[in-house]
Design a protein around this motif. Structure first.
Motif, PDB file in Angstrom:
ATOM      1  N   SER A   1       2.413  -4.151  -9.772  1.00 46.53           N
ATOM      2  CA  SER A   1       2.612  -2.783 -10.244  1.00 46.53           C
ATOM      3  C   SER A   1       1.270  -2.192 -10.663  1.00 46.53           C
ATOM      4  CB  SER A   1       3.594  -2.765 -11.421  1.00 46.53           C
ATOM      5  OG  SER A   1       3.162  -3.614 -12.467  1.00 46.53           O
TER       6      SER A   1
ATOM      7  N   TYR B   1      -7.282   2.852  -4.413  1.00 41.29           N
ATOM      8  CA  TYR B   1      -6.379   3.128  -5.524  1.00 41.29           C
ATOM      9  C   TYR B   1      -7.094   3.564  -6.799  1.00 41.29           C
ATOM     10  CZ  TYR B   1      -2.749   1.289  -2.561  1.00 41.29           C
ATOM     11  OH  TYR B   1      -1.880   1.097  -1.505  1.00 41.29           O
TER      12      TYR B   1
ATOM     13  N   LEU C   1       2.809  -2.330  -4.978  1.00 41.42           N
ATOM     14  CA  LEU C   1       2.247  -2.793  -3.711  1.00 41.42           C
ATOM     15  C   LEU C   1       2.862  -4.131  -3.321  1.00 41.42           C
ATOM     16  CD1 LEU C   1      -1.573  -2.127  -4.284  1.00 41.42           C
ATOM     17  CD2 LEU C   1       0.221  -0.504  -3.631  1.00 41.42           C
TER      18      LEU C   1
ATOM     19  N   ASN D   1       0.626   4.800 -10.043  1.00 40.10           N
ATOM     20  CA  ASN D   1       2.047   5.080  -9.788  1.00 40.10           C
ATOM     21  C   ASN D   1       2.527   4.458  -8.480  1.00 40.10           C
ATOM     22  OD1 ASN D   1       2.438   6.752 -12.160  1.00 40.10           O
ATOM     23  ND2 ASN D   1       1.265   8.327 -11.093  1.00 40.10           N
ATOM     24  N   GLN D   2       2.173   3.184  -8.294  1.00 38.35           N
ATOM     25  CA  GLN D   2       2.510   2.484  -7.066  1.00 38.35           C
ATOM     26  C   GLN D   2       2.956   1.062  -7.367  1.00 38.35           C
ATOM     27  OE1 GLN D   2       2.041   3.494  -3.603  1.00 38.35           O
ATOM     28  NE2 GLN D   2       1.797   5.568  -4.429  1.00 38.35           N
TER      29      GLN D   2
ATOM     30  N   SER E   1       3.823  -0.288   0.410  1.00 35.19           N
ATOM     31  CA  SER E   1       3.725   0.240  -0.951  1.00 35.19           C
ATOM     32  C   SER E   1       4.822   1.264  -1.155  1.00 35.19           C
ATOM     33  CB  SER E   1       2.359   0.867  -1.200  1.00 35.19           C
ATOM     34  OG  SER E   1       2.172   2.002  -0.366  1.00 35.19           O
ATOM     35  N   VAL E   2       5.110   1.558  -2.421  1.00 32.84           N
ATOM     36  CA  VAL E   2       6.097   2.571  -2.748  1.00 32.84           C
ATOM     37  C   VAL E   2       5.651   3.273  -4.025  1.00 32.84           C
ATOM     38  CG1 VAL E   2       7.554   0.996  -4.089  1.00 32.84           C
ATOM     39  CG2 VAL E   2       8.562   3.032  -3.063  1.00 32.84           C
ATOM     40  N   GLU E   3       5.912   4.570  -4.097  1.00 31.27           N
ATOM     41  CA  GLU E   3       5.548   5.335  -5.280  1.00 31.27           C
ATOM     42  C   GLU E   3       6.620   5.173  -6.356  1.00 31.27           C
ATOM     43  OE1 GLU E   3       4.241   9.905  -6.544  1.00 31.27           O
ATOM     44  OE2 GLU E   3       4.468   9.332  -4.431  1.00 31.27           O
TER      45      GLU E   3
END
Length: 373
Positions: free
Chosen positions: A97, A76, A105, A102-103, A116-118
């Motif tokens: 965060s 990251y 986790l 920009n993730q 994870s998500v963007e």
């Protein structure tokens, strides 16, 4: 007597794999050391180290650092900027965060990354009390982020965004019944109530909205769900709202406090609110019976306090400290160029500092399980 807990940590560049994993790396010749000599029992406190691209895991039973999760080694980047933590009530999963990556986790109890998500410039995180949703706001570091918050499904990690129609949405908290999410602006004196399921937003303009913005940092809500407080960085106030009618919060009081009040924590009995004052190197205790400042705690380890969290039994307050200026001198910088962060432990009965736990630089948001198992 105050005790100091020192951390023996793996250098950045090595992913913290847990006690067994680090021992295996050490045996194999890599330059890494276990962070604890004994097995961790938990429950745990999770600390975002924003300028170290790391998350520190602390055993609440011993106040020992048991793991440092190296996000740079996970891919990251050194500038990932982990900012805030949310933990499932039973401790089964936790979320962090990453502002610059920009993730958001998701990790399990064993600190393995599972999803994870963007999300653009994520900031504060807030769990829904009954539905599998995680709400996410925008970071202070974002100059002009979208005027939306996110709702992440904690199982699928799919995200949808809700318009909130205010600049720089930052302060973020779900209501006790989970029907509503409260959002506050950094850029103007506005509070928004958002339907947790519908996403419909109701806007409240605070008095003096044409003047210098309060800069709403974060909220805390009373155990009965009827009163909401917000810390205001620029005006150095604790704002008190009646939210018995959730879609129409009413500002009912303002309390002058120390410089730059940050993340508040409300005691389970409803009597006390604790928060650090980032600009004063102190912790303020507010008595809600008469809305007065009951105590101000100062001492070693309090150095730009940021996040706060109460232990499940309410006997301990944990306060994370950035220590960017180095006013607290760490015993061991752990190989980092910047001054180390701290977590200060306060006995809520005596209101005294009983421990200082050293971490990698810039300890910011923290989280723990409210009902650990």
């Amino acid at each position: 007597m105050m005790m100091k807990r020192l951390m023996s940590a793996a250098r950045p560049g090595f992913l913290a794999l847990g006690i067994a994993g680090l021992a295996a790396i050490y045996a194999g010749g890599a330059v890494a050391r276990p962070v604890s000599e004994t097995a961790a029992e938990g429950p745990y406190l999770y600390v975002a180290n924003q300028e170290a691209a790391a998350v520190t895991v602390i055993d609440l039973a011993t106040h020992e650092v048991v793991e440092v999760i190296d996000l740079e080694a996970m891919g990251y980047g050194a500038n990932a900027k982990p900012h805030h933590i949310a933990v499932e009530p039973d401790g089964s999963f936790w979320y962090v965060s990453l502002i610059a990556a920009n993730q958001v986790l998701k990790f399990d109890r064993e600190n393995s990354l599972v999803a994870s998500v963007e999300f653009e410039r994520p900031g504060l995180l807030a769990l829904h009390p009954s539905e599998p949703w995680l709400f996410v706001g925008r970071s202070m570091a974002a100059v002009n982020p979208p005027q939306r918050i996110g709702r992440i499904h904690r199982t699928s990690m799919e995200v949808e965004e809700y318009d909130v129609f205010i600049p720089r949405p930052h302060a973020l908290l779900a209501s006790r019944d989970g029907d509503w999410v409260y959002v506050g602006s950094l850029g103007e004196n506005s509070v928004v109530t958002v339907g947790a399921e519908s996403g419909e937003a109701e806007l409240l303009r605070l008095p003096g909205s044409g003047e210098m913005p309060h800069v709403l940092v974060q909220y805390a809500i009373s155990p009965d769900g009827r009163t909401l407080v917000a810390t205001a960085e620029m005006t150095a106030k604790l704002l008190v709202f009646d939210v018995s009618e959730p879609t129409a919060p009413a500002l009912v009081g303002e309390l002058d406090v120390g410089a730059r009040p940050w993340h508040p924590s409300w005691s389970a009995d409803g009597r006390w609110i604790w928060f650090g004052n980032l600009g004063a190197n102190e912790v303020t205790l507010v008595d809600t019976s008469d809305w007065s400042v009951s105590a101000v705690v100062r001492g070693e380890g309090l150095a730009e306090p940021h996040g706060s969290a109460l232990s499940p039994d309410g006997s301990r307050l944990y306060v994370a400290n950035r220590n960017e200026t180095g006013s607290y001198e760490s015993s061991d910088r752990m190989g980092y160029d910047a001054p180390g962060g701290t977590v200060v432990v306060i006995d809520t009965a005596t209101r005294e500092i009983i421990d200082v736990i050293e971490t990698p630089p810039y300890a910011s948001g923290i989280g723990l399980a409210s009902q650990p198992r």
